[in-house]
Write a protein that holds these residues in place. Structure first.
Motif, PDB file in Angstrom:
ATOM      1  N   LEU A   1      62.952  39.612  34.206  1.00 13.13           N
ATOM      2  CA  LEU A   1      63.080  39.542  35.662  1.00 13.13           C
ATOM      3  C   LEU A   1      63.353  38.109  36.119  1.00 13.13           C
ATOM      4  O   LEU A   1      64.128  37.881  37.048  1.00 13.13           O
ATOM      5  CB  LEU A   1      61.805  40.077  36.323  1.00 13.13           C
ATOM      6  CG  LEU A   1      61.606  41.593  36.268  1.00 13.13           C
ATOM      7  CD1 LEU A   1      60.235  41.978  36.808  1.00 13.13           C
ATOM      8  CD2 LEU A   1      62.695  42.310  37.066  1.00 13.13           C
ATOM      9  N   ILE A   2      62.713  37.160  35.462  1.00 10.86           N
ATOM     10  CA  ILE A   2      62.942  35.752  35.792  1.00 10.86           C
ATOM     11  C   ILE A   2      64.405  35.385  35.557  1.00 10.86           C
ATOM     12  O   ILE A   2      65.060  34.754  36.394  1.00 10.86           O
ATOM     13  CB  ILE A   2      62.019  34.843  34.961  1.00 10.86           C
ATOM     14  CG1 ILE A   2      60.568  34.990  35.433  1.00 10.86           C
ATOM     15  CG2 ILE A   2      62.463  33.378  35.050  1.00 10.86           C
ATOM     16  CD1 ILE A   2      59.556  34.301  34.540  1.00 10.86           C
TER      17      ILE A   2
ATOM     18  N   SER B   1      58.679  28.832  36.998  1.00 10.88           N
ATOM     19  CA  SER B   1      58.984  27.399  37.040  1.00 10.88           C
ATOM     20  C   SER B   1      59.079  26.798  35.641  1.00 10.88           C
ATOM     21  O   SER B   1      59.823  25.839  35.418  1.00 10.88           O
ATOM     22  CB  SER B   1      57.923  26.651  37.861  1.00 10.88           C
ATOM     23  OG  SER B   1      56.657  26.733  37.249  1.00 10.88           O
ATOM     24  N   LYS B   2      58.349  27.364  34.686  1.00 10.25           N
ATOM     25  CA  LYS B   2      58.440  26.865  33.309  1.00 10.25           C
ATOM     26  C   LYS B   2      59.808  27.184  32.714  1.00 10.25           C
ATOM     27  O   LYS B   2      60.399  26.351  32.001  1.00 10.25           O
ATOM     28  CB  LYS B   2      57.323  27.463  32.451  1.00 10.25           C
ATOM     29  CG  LYS B   2      55.919  26.954  32.782  1.00 10.25           C
ATOM     30  CD  LYS B   2      54.901  27.514  31.822  1.00 10.25           C
ATOM     31  CE  LYS B   2      53.509  26.933  32.088  1.00 10.25           C
ATOM     32  NZ  LYS B   2      52.994  27.276  33.428  1.00 10.25           N
ATOM     33  N   VAL B   3      60.317  28.388  32.995  1.00 13.48           N
ATOM     34  CA  VAL B   3      61.658  28.740  32.531  1.00 13.48           C
ATOM     35  C   VAL B   3      62.690  27.835  33.201  1.00 13.48           C
ATOM     36  O   VAL B   3      63.606  27.325  32.562  1.00 13.48           O
ATOM     37  CB  VAL B   3      61.974  30.221  32.826  1.00 13.48           C
ATOM     38  CG1 VAL B   3      63.420  30.561  32.458  1.00 13.48           C
ATOM     39  CG2 VAL B   3      61.026  31.130  32.052  1.00 13.48           C
TER      40      VAL B   3
ATOM     41  N   ALA C   1      57.718  17.743  40.004  1.00 15.66           N
ATOM     42  CA  ALA C   1      56.738  18.563  39.296  1.00 15.66           C
ATOM     43  C   ALA C   1      56.278  17.938  37.987  1.00 15.66           C
ATOM     44  O   ALA C   1      55.259  18.342  37.431  1.00 15.66           O
ATOM     45  CB  ALA C   1      57.316  19.955  39.027  1.00 15.66           C
ATOM     46  N   ALA C   2      57.018  16.947  37.482  1.00 10.19           N
ATOM     47  CA  ALA C   2      56.609  16.303  36.237  1.00 10.19           C
ATOM     48  C   ALA C   2      55.482  15.301  36.447  1.00 10.19           C
ATOM     49  O   ALA C   2      54.707  15.033  35.528  1.00 10.19           O
ATOM     50  CB  ALA C   2      57.811  15.601  35.598  1.00 10.19           C
ATOM     51  N   SER C   3      55.379  14.746  37.655  1.00  8.85           N
ATOM     52  CA  SER C   3      54.414  13.675  37.899  1.00  8.85           C
ATOM     53  C   SER C   3      53.324  14.026  38.904  1.00  8.85           C
ATOM     54  O   SER C   3      52.189  13.599  38.758  1.00  8.85           O
ATOM     55  CB  SER C   3      55.143  12.414  38.394  1.00  8.85           C
ATOM     56  OG  SER C   3      56.080  11.970  37.454  1.00  8.85           O
TER      57      SER C   3
END
Length: 420
Positions: free
Chosen positions: A239-240, A306-308, A375-377
């Motif tokens: 679905l992602i 968000s990880k994908v 989102a990395a920091s």
């Protein structure tokens, strides 16, 4: 002539092999950067993993193993992975939750955004007094184009940086320089924020800031994290992918009609990027992601949307690295001054507004890093205050991804006026 071409041909020309090498590089960087090995921990303490994701692929180009002029993997990443990435990073935005953080959190976040928008043109104007050759250039190597890409990173994150690079047509050389500026200047500010996080109680007490909202926020975040956690299944990942690539396909379809419409009817709007197919694709997928955030589709975040999206982002980062020639980085010190002045405008504005509204230093730190670093920091800084606050950093950072497309474009237009 043919012999010359063959002599200059890279060692590897098969794009499937190139993509495989890039995947191995990313896997190596992520494995070692998360390793408990003492040597790895010491190395990544001083060399950010993101820099290695740029730097290692650049070695392939620098030493003639792979040529960005021959390989097409960056085109695939740019037109397929980038749009899908932006959708997956924006669909999880919870406008109500962001509003629930309180007006001071939003004010500090937006202050950071404004600081980046105006800081870039101000920095370019100041530095041009010493180095006038940095302005008046209109080609792909123009400094303002590279700064427009950097604005994308400083209002959102890596995906926005790559998007602005393509929209404003910055070439590999100036982009490489700005990547270096980004890494160095942003990490200097990151170190200072971590110092403030370790001393936030003393700083807030001195400023008279009310931190009771932070305590309530910690309780709320802990409850929501327990409630929404879910083990992803295969259907969730499918679905992602359907949402990410489906939205990207829709944006491509719309762009195919919008670009010729504006070219034929509004030729004067070319300077605002409205004749660029990629511009429309990026704006449309960001808007689609925002629209989906008001639907049940946003629940895909609980199973790793968000990880994908971030995995797509790092493939993009590696393909951009193929355009780098590390021998050009020696020119970076001249541009480091631009980055430092730019960051100074951002920081001064944040501290001025924080003092005026008496905001907790947590809101200043996370609001800044939700812009600069994304989102990395932002989660790293948030968790430095309290581990349960990491999702708050993600929340604001994802909001930064959404704003980044629009605000970085605006900053780029201001930079174009100053620098061209």
């Amino acid at each position: 002539m043919q012999d010359t071409v063959l002599a200059n041909a890279p060692l590897i020309t098969n794009d499937a092999t190139v993509l495989g090498i890039l995947a191995l590089i990313l896997g190596f960087v992520f494995y070692t950067s998360n390793s408990q090995n003492a040597a790895c921990r010491s190395f990544y303490k001083y060399v950010p993993a993101l820099l290695m994701c740029y730097l290692l692929p650049s070695l392939l180009n620098t030493f003639g193993i792979v040529s960005a002029d021959v390989s097409q993997v960056d085109e695939v990443a740019k037109y397929f992975l980038l749009p899908a990435c932006l959708v997956l990073l924006t669909l999880s935005i919870d406008i109500k939750a962001i509003a629930g953080l309180g007006s001071k959190a939003i004010i500090m976040f937006l202050t950071g955004t404004v600081g980046v928008i105006i800081g870039g043109p101000i920095a370019l104007l100041i530095v041009s007094v010493v180095w006038p050759e940095l302005i008046g250039v209109s080609g792909p190597d123009a400094v303002w184009r590279g700064m427009a890409a950097l604005a994308g990173s400083w209002i959102g994150g890596g995906a926005n940086m790559l998007a602005m690079k393509e929209i404003y047509g910055a070439d590999g050389k100036i982009f490489t320089i700005m990547v270096t500026v980004d890494i160095v200047v942003a990490n200097i500010w990151m170190a200072f924020l971590l110092y403030m996080a370790a001393n936030h109680k003393r700083i807030d007490a001195k400023n008279g800031a009310d931190t009771s909202s932070i305590d309530r926020l910690i309780e709320k975040v802990e409850a929501e994290t327990r409630e929404n956690s879910k083990q992803p299944e295969l259907k969730d990942y499918m679905l992602i992918l359907a949402v990410g690539f489906g939205a990207a396909g829709l944006a491509h379809l719309a762009a195919d009609y919008l670009v010729p419409f504006f070219q034929n009817n509004y030729p004067e709007l070319k300077k605002f990027s409205l004749h660029s197919k990629l511009f429309w694709i990026i704006v449309l997928v960001t808007s689609i992601g925002l629209a989906l955030s008001f639907t049940k589709v946003r629940k895909l975040e609980s199973v790793g949307a968000s990880k994908v999206g971030s995995s797509f982002l790092y493939v993009l980062v590696a393909t951009i690295g193929l355009h780098m020639d590390i021998t050009q980085i020696v020119e970076a010190p001249k541009y480091m001054v631009i980055g430092l002045i730019w960051m100074a405008v951002h920081v001064i504005l944040l501290f001025a507004v924080r003092k005026f509204i008496k905001a907790p230093v947590f809101y200043l730190a996370v609001g800044s890093k939700a812009n600069i670093g994304g989102a990395a920091s932002a989660p790293v800084i948030a968790s430095a205050f309290h581990p349960s606050l990491a999702p708050v950093g993600v929340l604001l950072a994802v909001f930064g991804y959404a704003l980044g497309t629009y605000m970085a474009w605006l900053c780029g237009q201001l930079l174009r006026i100053v620098g061209s």
